[in-house]
Scaffold this motif. Sequence first.
Motif, PDB file in Angstrom:
ATOM      1  N   GLY A  65       0.923  -1.082   0.165  1.00  0.00           N
ATOM      2  CA  GLY A  65       0.015  -0.001   0.126  1.00  0.00           C
ATOM      3  C   GLY A  65       0.632   1.699   0.250  1.00  0.00           C
ATOM      4  N   THR A  66       0.439   2.308  -0.287  1.00  0.00           N
ATOM      5  CA  THR A  66       1.198   3.857  -0.375  1.00  0.00           C
ATOM      6  C   THR A  66      -0.313   5.149  -0.065  1.00  0.00           C
ATOM      7  OG1 THR A  66       2.441   5.284  -1.463  1.00  0.00           O
ATOM      8  CG2 THR A  66       0.362   3.743  -3.100  1.00  0.00           C
ATOM      9  N   LEU A  67       0.363   5.653   0.407  1.00  0.00           N
ATOM     10  CA  LEU A  67      -0.199   6.914  -0.018  1.00  0.00           C
ATOM     11  C   LEU A  67       1.351   8.758  -0.105  1.00  0.00           C
ATOM     12  CD1 LEU A  67      -0.303   8.579   3.378  1.00  0.00           C
ATOM     13  CD2 LEU A  67      -2.010   6.860   3.652  1.00  0.00           C
ATOM     14  N   GLN A  68      -0.106   9.060  -0.012  1.00  0.00           N
ATOM     15  CA  GLN A  68       1.088  10.680  -0.275  1.00  0.00           C
ATOM     16  C   GLN A  68       0.271  11.265   0.644  1.00  0.00           C
ATOM     17  OE1 GLN A  68       2.427  11.870  -4.400  1.00  0.00           O
ATOM     18  NE2 GLN A  68       3.011  14.165  -3.192  1.00  0.00           N
ATOM     19  N   LEU A  69       1.361  12.392   1.525  1.00  0.00           N
ATOM     20  CA  LEU A  69       0.647  13.746   2.777  1.00  0.00           C
ATOM     21  C   LEU A  69       1.488  14.317   2.178  1.00  0.00           C
ATOM     22  CD1 LEU A  69      -1.098  13.323   5.272  1.00  0.00           C
ATOM     23  CD2 LEU A  69       0.997  12.985   6.127  1.00  0.00           C
ATOM     24  N   SER A  70       0.699  15.494   1.977  1.00  0.00           N
ATOM     25  CA  SER A  70       1.372  16.663   1.488  1.00  0.00           C
ATOM     26  C   SER A  70       0.355  17.949   2.804  1.00  0.00           C
ATOM     27  CB  SER A  70       0.624  17.396   0.511  1.00  0.00           C
ATOM     28  OG  SER A  70       0.653  16.538  -0.654  1.00  0.00           O
ATOM     29  N   PHE A  71       1.824  18.904   3.557  1.00  0.00           N
ATOM     30  CA  PHE A  71       1.549  20.164   4.406  1.00  0.00           C
ATOM     31  C   PHE A  71       1.226  20.812   3.449  1.00  0.00           C
ATOM     32  CE2 PHE A  71       3.085  16.851   6.632  1.00  0.00           C
ATOM     33  CZ  PHE A  71       2.672  15.767   7.919  1.00  0.00           C
ATOM     34  N   ILE A  72       0.638  21.787   3.972  1.00  0.00           N
ATOM     35  CA  ILE A  72      -0.365  22.976   3.274  1.00  0.00           C
ATOM     36  C   ILE A  72       0.038  24.566   4.104  1.00  0.00           C
ATOM     37  CG2 ILE A  72      -1.287  24.512   1.307  1.00  0.00           C
ATOM     38  CD1 ILE A  72      -2.091  21.313   0.426  1.00  0.00           C
ATOM     39  N   GLN A  73       0.978  25.100   3.775  1.00  0.00           N
ATOM     40  CA  GLN A  73       1.079  26.357   5.144  1.00  0.00           C
ATOM     41  C   GLN A  73       0.137  27.754   4.494  1.00  0.00           C
ATOM     42  OE1 GLN A  73       2.920  26.743   7.256  1.00  0.00           O
ATOM     43  NE2 GLN A  73       1.288  28.074   8.161  1.00  0.00           N
ATOM     44  N   ILE A  85      -4.404  14.411   1.841  1.00  0.00           N
ATOM     45  CA  ILE A  85      -3.848  13.033   2.059  1.00  0.00           C
ATOM     46  C   ILE A  85      -4.512  12.534   0.165  1.00  0.00           C
ATOM     47  CG2 ILE A  85      -4.436  10.548   2.065  1.00  0.00           C
ATOM     48  CD1 ILE A  85      -5.311  11.420   4.790  1.00  0.00           C
ATOM     49  N   GLU A  86      -3.394  12.011  -0.851  1.00  0.00           N
ATOM     50  CA  GLU A  86      -3.230  11.573  -2.352  1.00  0.00           C
ATOM     51  C   GLU A  86      -3.069  10.324  -2.633  1.00  0.00           C
ATOM     52  OE1 GLU A  86      -5.079  13.483  -4.150  1.00  0.00           O
ATOM     53  OE2 GLU A  86      -5.734  14.882  -3.040  1.00  0.00           O
ATOM     54  N   ALA A  87      -3.760   9.866  -2.967  1.00  0.00           N
ATOM     55  CA  ALA A  87      -2.878   8.914  -3.922  1.00  0.00           C
ATOM     56  C   ALA A  87      -2.494   7.164  -2.837  1.00  0.00           C
ATOM     57  CB  ALA A  87      -1.873   8.976  -4.760  1.00  0.00           C
TER      58      ALA A  87
END
Length: 151
Positions: A65-73, A85-87
């Motif tokens: 499994g996988t996921l991408q976590l992005s932090f947006i200021q 959370i994406e993908a």
Amino acid sequence: MKIRKAEKEDVPVIVQLLTNDKLGKLREDYKDPLPDTYYHAFDNIFNDPNQELVIIENENGEVIGTLQLSFIQYLTYKGGIRAQIEAVRVHEAYRGKGIGKKLFQWAIERSKQKGAHVVQLTTDKKRTGALAFYKSLGFTDSHEGMKLHMV
């Protein structure tokens, strides 16, 4: 099971996971060798402190499994941080076994550690199973998302 930061050698199996559904088949280009665009994107993600691409391995060290976590200021919410959370993908042989839930628990905890005040995600409306899963985790469909495809 182990969740860890993805490494460059994980890229082919991640792309294979991304390809393994109806929508992914239409937009990904999984082949051997992979197009360089995937490795370029991986390098950008890997080197960005606001991006975390993770994989989950089974007991044999196989990526399942996988996921991408992005932090947006941003400035709203008093200069808050939003976690995106994406993908999210789980290998089809492991679906329904709690792997996705483990990935989300990790992502939510990581978001708390980074000081995010909200965790959000987007999903295609055609992914009815995914929508039900996200709601079971406590996510609500509070906003209407829109996209403008540039290609």
